[in-house]
Scaffold this motif. Structure first.
Motif, PDB file in Angstrom:
ATOM      1  N   ALA A  38       0.830  -1.209   0.000  1.00 41.00           N
ATOM      2  CA  ALA A  38       0.000   0.000   0.000  1.00 41.00           C
ATOM      3  C   ALA A  38       0.861   1.254   0.000  1.00 41.00           C
ATOM      4  O   ALA A  38       0.562   2.234  -0.686  1.00 41.00           O
ATOM      5  N   ARG A  91       2.318   1.770  -3.452  1.00 44.02           N
ATOM      6  CA  ARG A  91       1.329   2.306  -4.381  1.00 44.02           C
ATOM      7  C   ARG A  91       1.061   3.773  -4.106  1.00 44.02           C
ATOM      8  O   ARG A  91       0.903   4.574  -5.033  1.00 44.02           O
ATOM      9  N   ALA A  92       1.003   4.148  -2.828  1.00 48.11           N
ATOM     10  CA  ALA A  92       0.801   5.558  -2.483  1.00 48.11           C
ATOM     11  C   ALA A  92       1.968   6.403  -2.986  1.00 48.11           C
ATOM     12  O   ALA A  92       1.785   7.508  -3.512  1.00 48.11           O
ATOM     13  N   VAL A 120       1.637   6.988  -6.723  1.00 49.51           N
ATOM     14  CA  VAL A 120       0.662   8.023  -7.059  1.00 49.51           C
ATOM     15  C   VAL A 120       1.229   9.413  -6.776  1.00 49.51           C
ATOM     16  O   VAL A 120       1.045  10.352  -7.561  1.00 49.51           O
ATOM     17  N   ARG A 125       1.814  12.405  -9.455  1.00 52.13           N
ATOM     18  CA  ARG A 125       1.307  13.777  -9.308  1.00 52.13           C
ATOM     19  C   ARG A 125       2.424  14.807  -9.506  1.00 52.13           C
ATOM     20  O   ARG A 125       2.197  15.874 -10.105  1.00 52.13           O
ATOM     21  N   PRO A 156      -1.930   0.340  -9.605  1.00 54.70           N
ATOM     22  CA  PRO A 156      -2.267   1.324  -8.578  1.00 54.70           C
ATOM     23  C   PRO A 156      -3.090   0.756  -7.436  1.00 54.70           C
ATOM     24  O   PRO A 156      -3.291   1.425  -6.421  1.00 54.70           O
ATOM     25  N   GLU A 190      -6.015  -0.067  -5.028  1.00 57.19           N
ATOM     26  CA  GLU A 190      -7.226   0.679  -4.697  1.00 57.19           C
ATOM     27  C   GLU A 190      -7.091   2.167  -4.976  1.00 57.19           C
ATOM     28  O   GLU A 190      -8.080   2.910  -4.865  1.00 57.19           O
ATOM     29  N   ARG A 191      -5.907   2.606  -5.354  1.00 51.10           N
ATOM     30  CA  ARG A 191      -5.691   4.030  -5.643  1.00 51.10           C
ATOM     31  C   ARG A 191      -5.868   4.357  -7.128  1.00 51.10           C
ATOM     32  O   ARG A 191      -5.399   5.389  -7.595  1.00 51.10           O
ATOM     33  N   TRP A 192      -6.540   3.479  -7.855  1.00 53.65           N
ATOM     34  CA  TRP A 192      -6.755   3.733  -9.281  1.00 53.65           C
ATOM     35  C   TRP A 192      -7.528   5.028  -9.510  1.00 53.65           C
ATOM     36  O   TRP A 192      -7.270   5.748 -10.483  1.00 53.65           O
ATOM     37  N   SER A 205      -7.457   7.817  -7.716  1.00 54.06           N
ATOM     38  CA  SER A 205      -6.545   8.954  -7.593  1.00 54.06           C
ATOM     39  C   SER A 205      -5.637   9.069  -8.804  1.00 54.06           C
ATOM     40  O   SER A 205      -5.369  10.175  -9.290  1.00 54.06           O
ATOM     41  N   ALA A 206      -5.156   7.911  -9.307  1.00 50.49           N
ATOM     42  CA  ALA A 206      -4.257   7.929 -10.460  1.00 50.49           C
ATOM     43  C   ALA A 206      -4.956   8.471 -11.699  1.00 50.49           C
ATOM     44  O   ALA A 206      -4.428   9.332 -12.408  1.00 50.49           O
ATOM     45  N   ASP A 220     -17.900   6.618  -6.758  1.00 53.82           N
ATOM     46  CA  ASP A 220     -16.593   6.846  -7.389  1.00 53.82           C
ATOM     47  C   ASP A 220     -16.757   7.159  -8.871  1.00 53.82           C
ATOM     48  O   ASP A 220     -16.083   8.041  -9.410  1.00 53.82           O
TER      49      ASP A 220
END
Length: 242
Positions: free
Chosen positions: A13, A16-17, A20, A24, A113, A115-117, A119-120, A143
């Motif tokens: 996790a 992945r964070a 992202v 950014r 990504p 669960e952060r798809w 945000s990506a 979402d």
């Protein structure tokens, strides 16, 4: 004996964070003006499939999970010099992407990504006009609504391999037939498929018979006519809306 402290290990996790956040930062260095063009171009072999001969901007299309179909839908935008992105597709074949006409120097990959798809994709929509995505999980209505609003605001088009609430259209690949095999011998050369599109603007399905991939890797119009196929059924939500 002296104690030796162990190096901290990042969880999946955390990794992945971090990915992202890195994405950014990179996006912050890029700029994209919102296009006034209402559609993104399609390869000439696909042009008659959709209204306006292109992908509508600021909307979501649900697409069969076929890399060759995704590449074909993205190739004209990429050849025009625009950036594209692929999210949640760790096994994507870059050689096949290049053969289909994708400019790899302008292709952003976010392979896993998790669960952060959301945000990506949200971050990428700021600078990338066309994104292909596999979320890997069921998309929640909230979402989908939040991301759809961002896409409309930025004029970014999303091709998703998942079911999507209130998508603009469905683009499916079916009836594949490989060529090149003789009677127990030979090499696979190219594949002929049917691609069918059904959108809110054109509820009656439109179909094309194509070579995908063709002899050189890109999409090509099939030289022979094909038999009529049963029409796909409209999604229940569309039928209810009339």
């Amino acid at each position: 004996m002296s104690n030796v402290s162990a190096m901290p290990t990042l969880s999946l996790a955390d990794q992945r964070a971090g990915e992202v956040l890195r994405l950014r930062r990179e996006i912050g260095r890029m700029q994209r003006r919102r296009s006034d063009n209402p559609v993104l171009p399609l390869d000439p072999a696909l042009a008659t499939l959709l209204p306006g001969h292109g992908l509508q901007t600021g909307v979501v299309y649900s697409v069969s999970p076929s890399p060759s179909l995704l590449f074909a839908l993205m190739s004209a935008t990429s050849r025009r010099g625009s950036w594209c992105a692929a999210v949640g597709m760790p096994t994507l074949g870059l050689e096949a992407a290049a053969a289909s006409g994708i400019d790899l120097s302008r292709l952003i990959l976010v392979p896993d990504p998790g669960e952060r798809w959301l945000s990506a994709v949200s971050a990428l929509s700021e600078v990338v006009p066309l994104i292909a995505m596999n979320p890997g999980t069921r998309v929640r209505d909230a979402d989908a609504a939040r991301l759809s609003a961002r896409l409309r605001d930025r004029g970014c088009t999303l091709l998703t391999t998942s079911s999507w609430p209130q998508s603009e259209g469905l683009i499916s690949l079916h009836d594949p037939q490989w060529e090149g095999i003789g009677e127990g011998w030979g090499l696979l050369s190219d594949r002929t498929v049917t691609v069918t599109a059904q959108t809110r603007q054109t509820p009656r399905p439109q179909s094309l018979r194509l070579r995908l991939p063709g002899s050189l890797g890109a999409v090509e119009a099939a030289p022979l006519p094909f038999e009529s196929r049963p029409e796909p059924q409209l999604p229940a939500a569309w039928r209810a809306a009339g």
